[in-house]
Design an enzyme around this catalytic site. Structure first.
Site, PDB file in Angstrom:
ATOM      1  N   ASP A 230     -42.784  26.665  20.867  1.00 17.20           N
ATOM      2  CA  ASP A 230     -43.939  27.479  21.269  1.00 17.20           C
ATOM      3  C   ASP A 230     -43.433  28.872  21.633  1.00 17.20           C
ATOM      4  O   ASP A 230     -42.383  29.292  21.158  1.00 17.20           O
ATOM      5  CB  ASP A 230     -44.680  26.803  22.421  1.00 17.20           C
ATOM      6  CG  ASP A 230     -46.177  27.114  22.407  1.00 17.20           C
ATOM      7  OD1 ASP A 230     -46.529  28.288  22.208  1.00 17.20           O
ATOM      8  OD2 ASP A 230     -46.987  26.194  22.599  1.00 17.20           O
ATOM      9  N   ASP A 231     -44.167  29.588  22.494  1.00 12.24           N
ATOM     10  CA  ASP A 231     -43.771  30.952  22.833  1.00 12.24           C
ATOM     11  C   ASP A 231     -42.390  30.993  23.477  1.00 12.24           C
ATOM     12  O   ASP A 231     -42.082  30.180  24.353  1.00 12.24           O
ATOM     13  CB  ASP A 231     -44.780  31.566  23.811  1.00 12.24           C
ATOM     14  CG  ASP A 231     -46.163  31.725  23.206  1.00 12.24           C
ATOM     15  OD1 ASP A 231     -46.257  31.903  21.981  1.00 12.24           O
ATOM     16  OD2 ASP A 231     -47.141  31.669  23.964  1.00 12.24           O
ATOM     17  N   GLY A 252     -39.797  29.538  17.261  1.00 14.57           N
ATOM     18  CA  GLY A 252     -40.813  29.582  18.289  1.00 14.57           C
ATOM     19  C   GLY A 252     -41.967  30.438  17.831  1.00 14.57           C
ATOM     20  O   GLY A 252     -42.105  30.758  16.656  1.00 14.57           O
ATOM     21  N   HIS A 253     -42.814  30.840  18.775  1.00 15.38           N
ATOM     22  CA  HIS A 253     -44.018  31.606  18.445  1.00 15.38           C
ATOM     23  C   HIS A 253     -43.923  33.055  18.884  1.00 15.38           C
ATOM     24  O   HIS A 253     -44.922  33.772  18.870  1.00 15.38           O
ATOM     25  CB  HIS A 253     -45.245  30.953  19.084  1.00 15.38           C
ATOM     26  CG  HIS A 253     -45.561  29.598  18.528  1.00 15.38           C
ATOM     27  ND1 HIS A 253     -46.640  28.842  18.968  1.00 15.38           N
ATOM     28  CD2 HIS A 253     -44.948  28.851  17.578  1.00 15.38           C
ATOM     29  CE1 HIS A 253     -46.663  27.686  18.304  1.00 15.38           C
ATOM     30  NE2 HIS A 253     -45.650  27.670  17.472  1.00 15.38           N
ATOM     31  N   GLY A 254     -42.723  33.505  19.282  1.00 21.18           N
ATOM     32  CA  GLY A 254     -42.544  34.891  19.673  1.00 21.18           C
ATOM     33  C   GLY A 254     -42.784  35.119  21.150  1.00 21.18           C
ATOM     34  O   GLY A 254     -42.769  34.200  21.967  1.00 21.18           O
TER      35      GLY A 254
END
Length: 410
Positions: A230-231, A252-254
């Protein structure tokens, strides 16, 4: 001659006594550091399930926290210590250090019924958590149960470690692995530093945010590696004066700001800097998201993104004010976010995008973005279906220097 020798002896004895008294006075003033080793309270680092470890850690913390003779340290040596859900509460008498040399092992199944985190520090000032050890959430046993993305009545799982109402403190040199959900949760902290920390979980592990921050201010995240599902960093409402630098993010999502605007009591986000960092193989890069169907009029302001490299990132630059996951807004496109985004600067952002949508700034029709500045952007898409594209909607600001993709008009 004998009298001179006697005089020298007296002077030497006087000097020694003076130094001894001075040293004693100094120790009495500054206090001495005292170490509270969890093994002395019955903890065993054999990796086996041991209900006595939680009690031993608690007792060591209580004694260290009330120590008034100077600085204190709770010491966890090498070994693998099974630990149930636990809270370390203050306030404490003086500066306190929680040193983890070994590995802390979470229960395989642990819901967040009692508290949001597996290991929690609350109401403590002048705290240091360090030691180079590992915090293992054993999340692989729980990830198949995590269906919160589609089940609003799901049972949330515990995050690895949390800090709440903690001031003038730091976390450094630790490893957090395989969290059941988020790894490090910061809520209502002030003057908090995270340095030299490594956070890892598989790229397909659900909701395993690296660092989550809410209602906090005056923080530094420096020299951190985050690879999760995730983030890498999730910045939530009420966060201000946050400096992030030399972060290696991916998978991940940044680094995401928001989502924000869903609840009435949310606070604004301001004063965020992300610089000198690397994103590799992430779903997004720099993302700001606000709910389309927002119920609060808050703001996101005074941001600087600078000197950031993107390597195979899905969407390197994103402002999404139509955020509405899992069809929770009745009908997409029927709402306009009430969150005001202003004074956001993107400077020296370069690298490769895995989609054509390398730059997407889609702001609210009701509250258009203000003061967005793009300078020296070079994002390239190497697919066969065309060049990278830029989308800028309802946004005001300026463009300086070379901008690739260059079809964004502000």
């Amino acid at each position: 001659m004998a009298s001179r020798f006697l005089i020298l002896c007296v002077l030497s004895l006087f000097s020694f006594s003076f130094l001894a008294v001075s040293s004693a006075q100094t120790n009495a003033f500054h206090g001495e550091q005292k170490v509270f080793d969890v093994r002395n309270y019955g903890a065993r680092g054999d990796g086996k399930k041991n209900i006595h470890n939680t009690l031993a850690f608690t007792e060591a913390w209580i004694d260290a926290c009330k120590w008034s003779g100077g600085r204190s340290t709770v010491y966890i040596p090498a070994g693998t210590f099974f630990l149930d859900q636990i809270t370390f509460s203050g306030p404490c008498k003086s500066h306190i250090t929680f040193t983890i040399k070994g590995t802390l092992l979470a229960p395989q199944s642990l819901n967040a019924d009692r508290q949001a985190e597996w290991i929690s520090f609350r109401y403590v000032d002048n705290l240091t958590v360090d030691g180079g050890g590992t915090i293992d959430g054993q999340g692989s046993y729980s990830w198949p149960l995590n269906d919160c993305n589609k089940n609003p009545h799901c049972r949330t799982l515990a995050m690895n470690m949390g800090f709440a109402f903690v001031r003038s403190s730091r976390m450094k040199g630790l490893r957090s692995i395989n969290s059941k959900m988020g790894h490090i949760n910061l809520y209502s902290v002030e003057n908090f530093n995270i340095t030299g920390v490594t956070i890892t979980a598989p790229g397909d592990s659900p909701n395993t945010d690296g660092i989550k921050i809410g209602r906090s201010k005056d923080m530094h995240i420096f020299n951190v590696s985050i690879a999760t599902g995730d983030d890498c960093v999730a910045i939530l409402d009420g966060t201000s004066n946050l400096d992030i630098s030399h972060v290696r993010c991916g998978p991940g999502h940044g680094i995401s700001v928001g989502s924000i605007g869903r609840y009435k009591d949310e606070k604004s986000i301001e004063g965020i800097t992300v610089r000198n960092s690397l994103f590799k193989g992430t779903m997004n890069g720099l993302r700001i998201k606000t709910w389309a169907k927002s119920v609060s009029e808050t703001s996101v302001s005074n941001f600087l993104y600078e000197n950031i490299q993107m390597i195979d990132v899905g969407n390197p630059i994103v402002i999404d004010q139509q955020y509405c996951p899992n069809y929770q807004c009745d009908s997409s496109g029927n709402y306009n976010s009430h969150v005001q985004i202003k004074d956001v600067k993107y400077n020296k952002i370069w690298g490769t995008s895995t989609t054509r949508a390398a730059l997407m700034i889609q702001c609210s029709k009701t509250f258009p973005c203000q003061g967005v500045e793009l300078s020296d952007i070079n994002l390239v898409y190497k697919g066969r279906d065309g060049l990278a594209t830029a989308t800028c909607e309802n946004v005001g600001g300026s463009v300086r220097g070379k901008i690739v993709p260059g079809d964004c008009r502000i």
